[in-house]
Design a protein around this motif. Structure first.
Motif, PDB file in Angstrom:
ATOM      1  N   TYR A 191      42.782  25.405  37.941  1.00 20.73           N
ATOM      2  CA  TYR A 191      41.701  24.896  38.789  1.00 20.73           C
ATOM      3  C   TYR A 191      41.434  23.419  38.499  1.00 20.73           C
ATOM      4  O   TYR A 191      41.286  22.610  39.421  1.00 20.73           O
ATOM      5  CB  TYR A 191      40.433  25.703  38.559  1.00 20.73           C
TER       6      TYR A 191
ATOM      7  N   TRP B 216      42.738  30.734  45.372  1.00 14.95           N
ATOM      8  CA  TRP B 216      42.227  29.364  45.282  1.00 14.95           C
ATOM      9  C   TRP B 216      43.184  28.384  45.951  1.00 14.95           C
ATOM     10  O   TRP B 216      42.769  27.460  46.635  1.00 14.95           O
ATOM     11  CB  TRP B 216      42.059  28.945  43.814  1.00 14.95           C
TER      12      TRP B 216
ATOM     13  N   THR C  12      44.148  33.010  41.432  1.00 13.89           N
ATOM     14  CA  THR C  12      44.778  31.686  41.481  1.00 13.89           C
ATOM     15  C   THR C  12      45.427  31.451  42.837  1.00 13.89           C
ATOM     16  O   THR C  12      45.296  30.381  43.439  1.00 13.89           O
ATOM     17  CB  THR C  12      45.834  31.550  40.369  1.00 13.89           C
TER      18      THR C  12
END
Length: 332
Positions: free
Chosen positions: A236, A189, A186
């Motif tokens: 996301y 990202w 995470t």
């Protein structure tokens, strides 16, 4: 959107696990080893008995050991709990499955004990074949028979208690490994997202702390905690409002099968994956309809709909009116 798959090595962190495995073996009075899907060892043997050491030195009986372990692991998956059985030598072993979601990776095997006489019928033989060791027929091998008789005896109830304990340790270990990887990915990202948007080093540094509070859609908090197995997908989705994502992609992101991801998503959010994404996009569209003069077509593109007609149909299904009527009659 390729993601590394979990395996026994990444879940257990073998060097650390083997140290704990040694302690578990001493604590429980059993021998312990971890295997992969095919029954092949992925860790050393902790507290292996002399009897089993001799049995596994023989290529034929070693192959039977591996087969027993592999079949027992599959049986544990089928039963969804630790499986207690008699191996091909007639001694007690237990398979505790290692699962990530509904994906079976291998098992933690413990045992190498004999049941006390009063419990002799409580465990069933797993493999119906000629045993590589039968105490009565192998009496001529006095050394092996003595090793067999030195195997520790244990009550069935005690074996069940150990199985429940090891199962809890395995589930905790899996949960920690999944949570750790999800947190790392995470963060990566978020770094990539900010890099694509031209964020400065300062801005990137600032996002290191709030991993548990990824940017939410207007007026709504994320519906799951960072410890949730589906948190990477939710994060996301909320960070990429213009992107069309599939359930298969998001399941892969969370290292789950699509079927298990779908069930878990529905259980934790209260709605299906498709409905959740559509509702989030419509909420974002409503904010733009209220606060901007953008056209319906522009807003449709902003929230990830390539087809305006599809956007209007979804909006009307969720809100009961078209985007134009929503803007005209409710917020003018």
């Amino acid at each position: 959107m390729a993601r590394r798959e979990f395996d026994m090595q990444s879940i257990l962190d073998i060097p650390l696990w083997e140290k704990m495995q040694d302690q578990l073996a001493k604590l429980t009075g059993t021998a312990i080893i971890c295997i992969d899907l095919k029954g092949n060892p992925v860790t050393k043997h902790s507290c292996r008995t002399d009897f089993c050491s001799v049995i596994r030195e023989n290529p034929v009986s070693r192959k039977r050991c591996y087969r027993c372990d592999a079949l027992a692991g599959l049986e544990a998956v089928r039963l969804e709990k630790p499986y207690i059985y008699l191996c091909h030598c007639g001694i007690v072993d237990v398979a505790v499955p290692v699962m990530v979601g509904d994906k079976y990776l291998g098992a933690v095997m413990f045992g190498q004990v004999r049941l006390m006489n009063k419990d002799a019928e409580k465990a069933v033989r797993l493999v119906n074949e000629i045993s590589s060791f039968q105490a009565e027929e192998d009496a001529a091998r006095k050394d092996l028979l003595e090793m067999y008789e030195r195997l520790p005896e244990m009550e069935y109830e005690r074996i069940v208690e150990i199985a429940e304990f090891v199962d809890s340790v395995v589930k905790y270990t899996v949960a920690r490994a999944v949570k750790s990887r999800n947190r790392d990915e995470t963060f990566q990202w978020m770094l990539n997202m900010n890099a694509e948007q031209g964020s400065s080093d300062v801005e990137i540094q600032e996002i290191h702390e709030p991993l548990s509070t990824a940017p939410a859609w207007p007026g709504e908090k994320l519906p799951v905690k960072p410890s949730s197995a589906i948190y990477p997908a939710i994060s996301y989705i909320h960070n990429h409002p213009r992107e069309s994502v599939s359930m298969k992609e998001m399941a892969s992101l969370c290292h789950l099968s699509p079927s298990y991801f779908s069930r878990l998503f529905n259980r934790e959010t209260g709605e299906t994956f498709v409905n959740y994404i559509n509702r989030q996009k419509i909420e974002l569209a409503k904010v733009q309809l209220r606060g901007t003069n953008k056209s319906v077509a522009q807003i449709a593109g902003d929230v990830g709909y390539l087809n305006v007609s599809n956007f209007i149909a979804v909006f009307k299904r969720i809100e009961g009116v078209t985007p134009s009527l929503y803007r005209q009659y409710l917020f003018k």
